[in-house]
Design an enzyme around this catalytic site. Structure first.
Site, PDB file in Angstrom:
ATOM      1  N   ARG A 219      -0.037  -7.857   9.448  1.00 14.71           N
ATOM      2  CA  ARG A 219       1.065  -7.364  10.289  1.00 14.71           C
ATOM      3  C   ARG A 219       0.619  -6.321  11.310  1.00 14.71           C
ATOM      4  NH1 ARG A 219       6.257  -6.172   6.651  1.00 14.71           N
ATOM      5  NH2 ARG A 219       7.245  -5.929   8.659  1.00 14.71           N
TER       6      ARG A 219
ATOM      7  N   ARG B 292      19.708  21.226   2.021  1.00 15.57           N
ATOM      8  CA  ARG B 292      19.667  19.856   2.539  1.00 15.57           C
ATOM      9  C   ARG B 292      20.758  19.015   1.884  1.00 15.57           C
ATOM     10  NH1 ARG B 292      14.755  18.859   5.352  1.00 15.57           N
ATOM     11  NH2 ARG B 292      15.831  16.965   5.970  1.00 15.57           N
TER      12      ARG B 292
ATOM     13  N   HIS C 105      -7.347 -12.194  10.257  1.00 18.14           N
ATOM     14  CA  HIS C 105      -6.760 -10.859  10.144  1.00 18.14           C
ATOM     15  C   HIS C 105      -7.762  -9.797   9.721  1.00 18.14           C
ATOM     16  CE1 HIS C 105      -2.992 -12.646  11.031  1.00 18.14           C
ATOM     17  NE2 HIS C 105      -2.960 -13.355   9.932  1.00 18.14           N
TER      18      HIS C 105
ATOM     19  N   PRO D 292       0.810  -1.208   0.000  1.00 16.28           N
ATOM     20  CA  PRO D 292       0.000   0.000   0.000  1.00 16.28           C
ATOM     21  C   PRO D 292       0.843   1.257   0.000  1.00 16.28           C
ATOM     22  CG  PRO D 292      -0.443  -1.396   1.926  1.00 16.28           C
ATOM     23  CD  PRO D 292       0.805  -1.846   1.303  1.00 16.28           C
ATOM     24  N   GLU D 293       1.078   1.784  -1.168  1.00 20.07           N
ATOM     25  CA  GLU D 293       1.588   3.143  -1.253  1.00 20.07           C
ATOM     26  C   GLU D 293       0.432   3.990  -1.764  1.00 20.07           C
ATOM     27  OE1 GLU D 293       5.371   4.028  -2.793  1.00 20.07           O
ATOM     28  OE2 GLU D 293       6.307   2.188  -2.107  1.00 20.07           O
TER      29      GLU D 293
END
Length: 271
Positions: A109, A152, A90, A2-3
DNA sequence: CCGACAACCTGACGGC
DNA sequence: TGCCGTCAGGTTGTCG
């Protein structure tokens, strides 16, 4: 995986089931995921009507007519199942509409999360406070990156994963966007020219749009016998393709570990 | 600010 | 067949 594109596709898959519908019941089947479920989840959601579904960064949003927004995160392994024939171990959260449709949040998870936030204060609330712009939004462009990355010295890959700089990028699409833009992942963010950052912002959008399109085209497959709604397979450019030819120049893709996470890149054309 | 690392938890996979 | 080590999308926190 899942992005952002997977979350976007997930939300679009939930829409026909939930949009405009009244929630007959909401049930948790264990006390927590990454955090405890909100104590008043049941009280605030039962009987509410879903007025909108949406996405911010990698979070899915389910808005109700009571001024609440249920904010869910899929973590590393989360997905929604549509009308599951039976519940598995789950399936941690179950929502049933008045029409009798059911959706189950499945997360082996349990790195995911579910929170309830006041809709009119969504952007000031955790986890959205301090987040950078949406990568698909208008304000995410070269000049924004130039400003955000000024001074940065960290590698551009790490910086793109920082949700305060841009909200919603994960390991897969950062690797792919850097390949498309021909930028080496270890390049100091502050040292990149405006022209290269413009190309980077365009590349980020391109890989996300392509992935969402791939998810959209597989949406019909979501309501399969298994009822699963979640991941779709996609043609990644470099992610998970160590040793395979670079799509830009055909040199073998390399893999390196930084910050405990794999980076896939082409050492020849990404500079 | 930076980079490195650990923790959260389960399942899949490869090697033996 | 099974055991054991390794690895995985993300987020959050600590440490030097």
């Amino acid at each position: 995986m899942p992005e952002l594109p997977e979350v976007e596709t997930t939300v679009r898959g939930l829409e026909p089931v939930l949009q405009g519908k009244r929630i007959a019941s909401i049930e948790t089947r264990r006390p927590d995921l990454r955090r405890p479920f909100p104590a008043d989840l049941r009280q605030r959601m039962t009987g509410a009507r879903v007025t909108a579904l949406g996405r911010r960064a990698k979070y899915g949003l389910i808005e109700t007519d009571r001024g609440d927004t249920l904010v869910f995160h899929l973590g590393m392994s989360g997905s929604w199942r549509l009308d599951p024939a039976e519940l598995g171990k789950h399936d941690h959260l179950l929502i049933e509409t008045e029409e009798g449709r059911r959706v189950a949040l499945n997360d082996p998870r349990r790195f995911g999360s579910v929170d309830l936030v006041a809709t009119d204060r969504l952007n000031e609330a955790e986890p959205f406070r301090g987040m950078g712009p949406e990568p698909l939004g208008e304000s995410f462009e070269g000049s924004y990156l130039k400003r955000a990355l000024a001074g940065r010295t960290a590698g551009i890959k790490l910086l793109l994963l920082d949700q305060r700089i841009v909200a919603g990028l994960g390991n897969i699409y950062v690797c792919d966007a850097l390949n498309l833009a021909a930028i080496a992942p270890g390049r100091a963010g502050g040292g990149l020219s405006l022209a290269r950052l413009e190309r980077l912002a365009e590349s980020v959008k391109a890989v996300l749009i392509e992935a969402i399109a791939a998810g959209g085209s597989s949406l019909r497959d979501f309501v399969q016998p298994n009822g699963e709604l979640g991941y779709f397979s996609s043609q990644w450019r470099v992610y998970g393709r160590e040793g395979k030819p670079c799509p830009r120049c055909a040199a073998p893709i390399r893999r390196r570990t930084e910050g405990g996470r794999s980076t896939f890149y082409c050492a020849k054309c990404q500079r």
